[in-house]
Design an enzyme around this catalytic site. Structure first.
Site, PDB file in Angstrom:
ATOM      1  N   GLU A  40     -15.365  17.145 -32.474  1.00  0.00           N
ATOM      2  CA  GLU A  40     -15.442  16.257 -33.173  1.00  0.00           C
ATOM      3  C   GLU A  40     -16.797  15.515 -34.079  1.00  0.00           C
ATOM      4  O   GLU A  40     -17.006  15.185 -33.257  1.00  0.00           O
ATOM      5  CB  GLU A  40     -13.906  14.429 -33.016  1.00  0.00           C
ATOM      6  CG  GLU A  40     -14.644  13.793 -31.840  1.00  0.00           C
ATOM      7  CD  GLU A  40     -15.265  12.782 -32.240  1.00  0.00           C
ATOM      8  OE1 GLU A  40     -15.683  12.433 -33.100  1.00  0.00           O
ATOM      9  OE2 GLU A  40     -14.779  11.425 -31.412  1.00  0.00           O
ATOM     10  N   ARG A  65     -12.687   6.772 -25.255  1.00  0.00           N
ATOM     11  CA  ARG A  65     -12.088   7.688 -25.283  1.00  0.00           C
ATOM     12  C   ARG A  65     -11.996   7.983 -26.474  1.00  0.00           C
ATOM     13  O   ARG A  65     -10.956   9.017 -27.598  1.00  0.00           O
ATOM     14  CB  ARG A  65     -10.194   6.827 -24.956  1.00  0.00           C
ATOM     15  CG  ARG A  65     -10.438   5.888 -24.168  1.00  0.00           C
ATOM     16  CD  ARG A  65     -10.174   6.390 -22.858  1.00  0.00           C
ATOM     17  NE  ARG A  65      -8.959   7.263 -22.408  1.00  0.00           N
ATOM     18  CZ  ARG A  65      -8.720   8.123 -21.634  1.00  0.00           C
ATOM     19  NH1 ARG A  65      -9.338   7.554 -19.860  1.00  0.00           N
ATOM     20  NH2 ARG A  65      -8.105   8.761 -21.165  1.00  0.00           N
ATOM     21  N   CYS A  70     -21.320  18.605 -30.015  1.00  0.00           N
ATOM     22  CA  CYS A  70     -21.967  19.820 -29.045  1.00  0.00           C
ATOM     23  C   CYS A  70     -22.778  18.950 -28.341  1.00  0.00           C
ATOM     24  O   CYS A  70     -22.993  19.071 -26.999  1.00  0.00           O
ATOM     25  CB  CYS A  70     -23.140  20.920 -29.347  1.00  0.00           C
ATOM     26  SG  CYS A  70     -24.703  20.489 -30.434  1.00  0.00           S
ATOM     27  N   HIS A 108     -27.516  24.030 -31.314  1.00  0.00           N
ATOM     28  CA  HIS A 108     -26.620  23.268 -30.333  1.00  0.00           C
ATOM     29  C   HIS A 108     -27.537  22.902 -28.884  1.00  0.00           C
ATOM     30  O   HIS A 108     -28.248  23.900 -28.375  1.00  0.00           O
ATOM     31  CB  HIS A 108     -25.489  24.958 -30.638  1.00  0.00           C
ATOM     32  CG  HIS A 108     -25.081  24.751 -29.131  1.00  0.00           C
ATOM     33  ND1 HIS A 108     -23.818  24.162 -29.576  1.00  0.00           N
ATOM     34  CD2 HIS A 108     -24.650  25.146 -28.163  1.00  0.00           C
ATOM     35  CE1 HIS A 108     -23.044  24.282 -28.442  1.00  0.00           C
ATOM     36  NE2 HIS A 108     -23.649  24.934 -27.959  1.00  0.00           N
ATOM     37  N   ASP A 124     -20.198  25.425 -21.985  1.00  0.00           N
ATOM     38  CA  ASP A 124     -20.007  24.878 -23.103  1.00  0.00           C
ATOM     39  C   ASP A 124     -19.147  24.239 -23.438  1.00  0.00           C
ATOM     40  O   ASP A 124     -18.117  25.258 -23.788  1.00  0.00           O
ATOM     41  CB  ASP A 124     -20.812  26.133 -24.025  1.00  0.00           C
ATOM     42  CG  ASP A 124     -20.647  25.671 -25.496  1.00  0.00           C
ATOM     43  OD1 ASP A 124     -20.575  24.786 -25.554  1.00  0.00           O
ATOM     44  OD2 ASP A 124     -22.078  26.092 -25.838  1.00  0.00           O
TER      45      ASP A 124
END
Length: 273
Positions: A40, A65, A70, A108, A124
């Site tokens: 997210e 939580r 990435c 990334h 990943d």
């Protein structure tokens, strides 16, 4: 990470502490992370600071939580794996876009993970829909995965870069030079603030479901894909519906709906108290 943090992280994943850093345990941890911790970008649209520092990343995923993108997900997962005895190296990658163009440097983050038998695997958990299981970094043939057929191939040229392919399509170009979290600050800042970044253009929250499907909330559109590939889609009408989906389907409790167009938070690597 101290033992208490490690246990709390494993509790969130609903996985018992592995006795040894084996490939089997790595596979279990990898799938559990994809199911339990959403991919997210909500912090970008909530004005929350994104700090690429191990303690802060683990705290966000475990105590708060939340999920992340990435740099956050693989950064925290790498810390967990290191605490469990795996060898972990942070790697930079550039994602392939239209017409074969690669993205920005440090586009990334992925992980090279060494298991107890000395084999090396690409883990990943921060790419959204990607391989469910770690990929063998040294293998050059096809690797079957529940999400498709993957292959790790030499990218050519003077560097030791590797291309990661899914179903014959190049996904990202992976550099083999070891990196540290601070190396990714600029990439995280760009993805959080640039109008050209898709993370700045829309909210996304996505996770693997227990049956092997996927659930994604993009903006106000809720998409569910079953393990059989069948898809359902509906648009949520009210803020209360959106917040309820974040809470009930992703385990994320928010007091307001993230708004696209707000100011993104600049990533930093400095110490925080």
């Amino acid at each position: 990470m101290d033992p208490a943090q490690t246990d709390a992280y494993l509790d969130r994943l609903a996985v018992a502490r592995p006795l040894r850093p084996t490939l089997g345990a790595l596979r279990e941890l990898h799938v559990a992370h994809l199911r339990a911790v959403p991919f997210e970008n909500l912090s970008v649209h909530l004005g929350e600071e994104i700090v690429l520092e191990e303690r802060r990343l683990v705290d966000k995923l475990v105590r708060a939580r939340r999920g992340g993108f990435c740099y956050e997900l693989n950064g925290a997962f790498g810390a967990l794996l290191g605490a469990l005895g795996y060898g972990v190296t942070l790697l930079a990658a550039r994602v392939y876009g239209e017409e074969g163009a690669v993205g920005i440097p440090y586009d990334h983050m992925a992980l090279a993970v060494t298991t107890a038998d000395g084999s090396e695997w690409l883990a990943d958990v921060g790419f959204g829909s990607h391989s469910r299981l770690p990929l063998e970094l040294g293998a050059r043939g096809e690797q079957q995965d529940p999400a498709g057929v993957f292959r790790v191939a030499g990218a050519g040229g003077p560097e030791d870069d590797l291309d990661v392919l899914r179903d014959g399509q190049r996904v990202y170009r992976l550099e083999r030079r070891p990196r540290v979290l601070a190396d990714f600050v600029t990439g995280a800042w760009w993805h959080s603030t640039s109008p050209r970044s898709h993370f700045a253009q829309s909210t996304v929250c996505s996770r693997l479901t227990g049956d092997g499907g996927r659930i994604t909330l993009s903006g106000r559109v809720l998409k569910s894909t079953g393990a059989d590939g069948r898809r359902e889609e509906r648009e949520l009408g009210t803020d209360e519906e959106v917040l309820a989906v974040y809470r009930e389907r992703f385990g994320i409790a928010l007091d307001r709906v993230p708004e696209v167009g707000g100011h993104g938070a600049v990533a930093d690597n400095g110490p925080r108290e």
